[in-house]
Design a protein around this motif. Structure first.
Motif, PDB file in Angstrom:
ATOM      1  N   LEU A   1      35.326  36.406  12.132  1.00 53.25           N
ATOM      2  CA  LEU A   1      35.265  36.653  10.704  1.00 53.25           C
ATOM      3  C   LEU A   1      34.694  38.033  10.424  1.00 53.25           C
ATOM      4  O   LEU A   1      33.877  38.546  11.173  1.00 53.25           O
ATOM      5  CB  LEU A   1      34.396  35.595  10.013  1.00 53.25           C
ATOM      6  N   ARG A   2      35.114  38.590   9.303  1.00 50.90           N
ATOM      7  CA  ARG A   2      34.596  39.889   8.894  1.00 50.90           C
ATOM      8  C   ARG A   2      33.441  39.684   7.928  1.00 50.90           C
ATOM      9  O   ARG A   2      33.545  38.890   7.002  1.00 50.90           O
ATOM     10  CB  ARG A   2      35.689  40.702   8.215  1.00 50.90           C
ATOM     11  N   PRO A   3      32.362  40.414   8.113  1.00 45.88           N
ATOM     12  CA  PRO A   3      31.224  40.261   7.197  1.00 45.88           C
ATOM     13  C   PRO A   3      31.500  40.954   5.864  1.00 45.88           C
ATOM     14  O   PRO A   3      32.334  41.861   5.782  1.00 45.88           O
ATOM     15  CB  PRO A   3      30.093  40.969   7.939  1.00 45.88           C
ATOM     16  N   SER A   4      30.801  40.550   4.833  1.00 45.14           N
ATOM     17  CA  SER A   4      30.894  41.253   3.548  1.00 45.14           C
ATOM     18  C   SER A   4      29.939  42.444   3.584  1.00 45.14           C
ATOM     19  O   SER A   4      28.937  42.437   4.318  1.00 45.14           O
ATOM     20  CB  SER A   4      30.523  40.328   2.394  1.00 45.14           C
ATOM     21  N   PHE A   5      30.234  43.452   2.791  1.00 42.26           N
ATOM     22  CA  PHE A   5      29.364  44.619   2.735  1.00 42.26           C
ATOM     23  C   PHE A   5      27.966  44.220   2.269  1.00 42.26           C
ATOM     24  O   PHE A   5      26.965  44.676   2.825  1.00 42.26           O
ATOM     25  CB  PHE A   5      29.954  45.693   1.815  1.00 42.26           C
ATOM     26  N   ASP A   6      27.889  43.363   1.268  1.00 44.77           N
ATOM     27  CA  ASP A   6      26.584  42.958   0.739  1.00 44.77           C
ATOM     28  C   ASP A   6      25.734  42.246   1.789  1.00 44.77           C
ATOM     29  O   ASP A   6      24.508  42.330   1.760  1.00 44.77           O
ATOM     30  CB  ASP A   6      26.748  42.073  -0.492  1.00 44.77           C
ATOM     31  N   ALA A   7      26.362  41.554   2.726  1.00 46.09           N
ATOM     32  CA  ALA A   7      25.614  40.836   3.765  1.00 46.09           C
ATOM     33  C   ALA A   7      25.005  41.782   4.797  1.00 46.09           C
ATOM     34  O   ALA A   7      24.005  41.440   5.429  1.00 46.09           O
ATOM     35  CB  ALA A   7      26.519  39.825   4.459  1.00 46.09           C
ATOM     36  N   VAL A   8      25.587  42.952   4.974  1.00 46.33           N
ATOM     37  CA  VAL A   8      25.109  43.864   6.018  1.00 46.33           C
ATOM     38  C   VAL A   8      24.524  45.166   5.469  1.00 46.33           C
ATOM     39  O   VAL A   8      24.039  45.988   6.246  1.00 46.33           O
ATOM     40  CB  VAL A   8      26.231  44.191   7.035  1.00 46.33           C
ATOM     41  N   LYS A   9      24.533  45.350   4.173  1.00 46.05           N
ATOM     42  CA  LYS A   9      24.088  46.637   3.626  1.00 46.05           C
ATOM     43  C   LYS A   9      22.582  46.823   3.786  1.00 46.05           C
ATOM     44  O   LYS A   9      21.804  45.874   3.758  1.00 46.05           O
ATOM     45  CB  LYS A   9      24.483  46.783   2.168  1.00 46.05           C
ATOM     46  N   ILE A  10      22.228  48.074   3.986  1.00 42.28           N
ATOM     47  CA  ILE A  10      20.842  48.502   3.973  1.00 42.28           C
ATOM     48  C   ILE A  10      20.754  49.611   2.933  1.00 42.28           C
ATOM     49  O   ILE A  10      21.734  50.323   2.696  1.00 42.28           O
ATOM     50  CB  ILE A  10      20.378  48.992   5.358  1.00 42.28           C
ATOM     51  N   THR A  11      19.619  49.747   2.300  1.00 39.48           N
ATOM     52  CA  THR A  11      19.461  50.741   1.243  1.00 39.48           C
ATOM     53  C   THR A  11      18.490  51.819   1.694  1.00 39.48           C
ATOM     54  O   THR A  11      17.312  51.536   1.934  1.00 39.48           O
ATOM     55  CB  THR A  11      18.962  50.079  -0.054  1.00 39.48           C
ATOM     56  N   LEU A  12      19.009  53.035   1.816  1.00 39.80           N
ATOM     57  CA  LEU A  12      18.176  54.180   2.135  1.00 39.80           C
ATOM     58  C   LEU A  12      17.654  54.738   0.817  1.00 39.80           C
ATOM     59  O   LEU A  12      18.438  55.210  -0.009  1.00 39.80           O
ATOM     60  CB  LEU A  12      18.983  55.240   2.894  1.00 39.80           C
ATOM     61  N   SER A  13      16.333  54.651   0.609  1.00 44.30           N
ATOM     62  CA  SER A  13      15.755  55.110  -0.652  1.00 44.30           C
ATOM     63  C   SER A  13      14.466  55.897  -0.432  1.00 44.30           C
ATOM     64  O   SER A  13      13.709  56.114  -1.365  1.00 44.30           O
ATOM     65  CB  SER A  13      15.489  53.914  -1.574  1.00 44.30           C
ATOM     66  N   SER A  14      14.235  56.308   0.811  1.00 45.81           N
ATOM     67  CA  SER A  14      13.062  57.124   1.117  1.00 45.81           C
ATOM     68  C   SER A  14      13.456  58.168   2.163  1.00 45.81           C
ATOM     69  O   SER A  14      14.527  58.090   2.757  1.00 45.81           O
ATOM     70  CB  SER A  14      11.904  56.256   1.618  1.00 45.81           C
ATOM     71  N   SER A  15      12.575  59.111   2.391  1.00 47.70           N
ATOM     72  CA  SER A  15      12.919  60.211   3.301  1.00 47.70           C
ATOM     73  C   SER A  15      13.076  59.758   4.747  1.00 47.70           C
ATOM     74  O   SER A  15      13.789  60.395   5.521  1.00 47.70           O
ATOM     75  CB  SER A  15      11.874  61.323   3.212  1.00 47.70           C
ATOM     76  N   GLU A  16      12.438  58.644   5.118  1.00 48.89           N
ATOM     77  CA  GLU A  16      12.585  58.113   6.468  1.00 48.89           C
ATOM     78  C   GLU A  16      12.643  56.598   6.421  1.00 48.89           C
ATOM     79  O   GLU A  16      11.872  55.967   5.709  1.00 48.89           O
ATOM     80  CB  GLU A  16      11.421  58.552   7.360  1.00 48.89           C
ATOM     81  N   MET A  17      13.576  56.040   7.180  1.00 50.15           N
ATOM     82  CA  MET A  17      13.740  54.590   7.243  1.00 50.15           C
ATOM     83  C   MET A  17      14.170  54.221   8.653  1.00 50.15           C
ATOM     84  O   MET A  17      14.928  54.950   9.291  1.00 50.15           O
ATOM     85  CB  MET A  17      14.808  54.146   6.239  1.00 50.15           C
ATOM     86  N   ALA A  18      13.683  53.085   9.139  1.00 53.17           N
ATOM     87  CA  ALA A  18      14.074  52.596  10.458  1.00 53.17           C
ATOM     88  C   ALA A  18      14.580  51.160  10.332  1.00 53.17           C
ATOM     89  O   ALA A  18      14.042  50.376   9.549  1.00 53.17           O
ATOM     90  CB  ALA A  18      12.912  52.654  11.431  1.00 53.17           C
ATOM     91  N   VAL A  19      15.639  50.854  11.075  1.00 51.21           N
ATOM     92  CA  VAL A  19      16.159  49.485  11.139  1.00 51.21           C
ATOM     93  C   VAL A  19      16.281  49.090  12.606  1.00 51.21           C
ATOM     94  O   VAL A  19      16.520  49.942  13.466  1.00 51.21           O
ATOM     95  CB  VAL A  19      17.518  49.328  10.422  1.00 51.21           C
ATOM     96  N   ASN A  20      16.099  47.813  12.874  1.00 51.74           N
ATOM     97  CA  ASN A  20      16.224  47.286  14.231  1.00 51.74           C
ATOM     98  C   ASN A  20      17.490  46.453  14.307  1.00 51.74           C
ATOM     99  O   ASN A  20      17.686  45.549  13.485  1.00 51.74           O
ATOM    100  CB  ASN A  20      15.009  46.437  14.587  1.00 51.74           C
ATOM    101  N   ILE A  21      18.322  46.758  15.292  1.00 51.63           N
ATOM    102  CA  ILE A  21      19.585  46.041  15.459  1.00 51.63           C
ATOM    103  C   ILE A  21      19.673  45.542  16.906  1.00 51.63           C
ATOM    104  O   ILE A  21      19.446  46.303  17.855  1.00 51.63           O
ATOM    105  CB  ILE A  21      20.799  46.921  15.105  1.00 51.63           C
ATOM    106  N   ASN A  22      20.019  44.277  17.058  1.00 55.67           N
ATOM    107  CA  ASN A  22      20.084  43.620  18.351  1.00 55.67           C
ATOM    108  C   ASN A  22      21.557  43.425  18.736  1.00 55.67           C
ATOM    109  O   ASN A  22      22.298  42.757  18.007  1.00 55.67           O
ATOM    110  CB  ASN A  22      19.370  42.269  18.254  1.00 55.67           C
ATOM    111  N   LEU A  23      21.968  43.977  19.885  1.00 56.65           N
ATOM    112  CA  LEU A  23      23.354  43.813  20.333  1.00 56.65           C
ATOM    113  C   LEU A  23      23.639  42.359  20.691  1.00 56.65           C
ATOM    114  O   LEU A  23      22.823  41.671  21.310  1.00 56.65           O
ATOM    115  CB  LEU A  23      23.628  44.666  21.573  1.00 56.65           C
ATOM    116  N   LEU A  24      24.811  41.889  20.292  1.00 52.54           N
ATOM    117  CA  LEU A  24      25.288  40.553  20.658  1.00 52.54           C
ATOM    118  C   LEU A  24      26.235  40.676  21.847  1.00 52.54           C
ATOM    119  O   LEU A  24      27.069  41.566  21.900  1.00 52.54           O
ATOM    120  CB  LEU A  24      26.033  39.908  19.479  1.00 52.54           C
ATOM    121  N   HIS A  25      26.101  39.754  22.793  1.00 52.63           N
ATOM    122  CA  HIS A  25      26.952  39.752  23.991  1.00 52.63           C
ATOM    123  C   HIS A  25      27.764  38.477  24.053  1.00 52.63           C
ATOM    124  O   HIS A  25      27.379  37.458  23.509  1.00 52.63           O
ATOM    125  CB  HIS A  25      26.080  39.867  25.260  1.00 52.63           C
ATOM    126  N   ASN A  26      28.878  38.564  24.745  1.00 50.83           N
ATOM    127  CA  ASN A  26      29.729  37.366  24.919  1.00 50.83           C
ATOM    128  C   ASN A  26      29.034  36.339  25.762  1.00 50.83           C
ATOM    129  O   ASN A  26      28.278  36.570  26.611  1.00 50.83           O
ATOM    130  CB  ASN A  26      31.056  37.741  25.574  1.00 50.83           C
TER     131      ASN A  26
END
Length: 146
Positions: free
Chosen positions: A121-146
């Motif tokens: 399935l394809r995700p919706s933009f709203d489900a995966v969006k992040i909002t950059l609203s400051s000069s520095e931002m960090a996000v953590n993303i975990n790779l999924l494996h088969n």
């Protein structure tokens, strides 16, 4: 005379505030990628906004050769706004997100907000969006494996 000096200072202050408000606000987005299990191939991350989400287009793209279980990918000078981060590990360096006949990914992948989507399935933009609203931002993303 004092009135004239204060008036000039007031006008200059208003001009400086107006100029600062008209400057585009930009920031840096640091993507911390974890669960990188292979040291072959390349990690590829693309940044998309709502209008180009899930198309071949992107705002920015970063490609690195992984050397550890955790990697960092940095997007600089991004205008403030909403973005989606899509990552895949191109294990065979063919520049294609490989899938099997049923569309199931053959290579590790992830999306912002660590959304655990059904792989068909394809995700919706709203489900995966992040909002950059400051000069520095960090996000953590975990790779999924088969």
């Amino acid at each position: 005379m004092k009135f004239l000096v204060f008036t000039i200072l007031g006008v200059l202050l208003c001009v400086q505030v107006s100029i600062a408000q008209n400057r585009p606000q930009v920031g840096t987005l640091t993507v911390n990628v974890s669960n990188v299990q292979h040291r072959v191939g390349n990690l590829k991350a693309v940044l998309q906004n709502r209008s180009i989400f899930l198309t071949p287009q992107f705002i920015a793209c970063i490609e690195i050769h992984p050397t550890s279980n955790e990697e960092q990918m940095i997007f600089k000078n991004l205008p403030f706004g909403d973005y989606a981060v899509m990552i895949y590990h191109d294990l065979n360096t063919n520049d294609i997100f490989d899938r099997n006949l049923l569309g199931y990914p053959r290579e590790p992948f992830a999306v912002s907000n660590n959304l655990h989507i059904l792989r068909l399935l394809r995700p919706s933009f709203d489900a995966v969006k992040i909002t950059l609203s400051s000069s520095e931002m960090a996000v953590n993303i975990n790779l999924l494996h088969n």
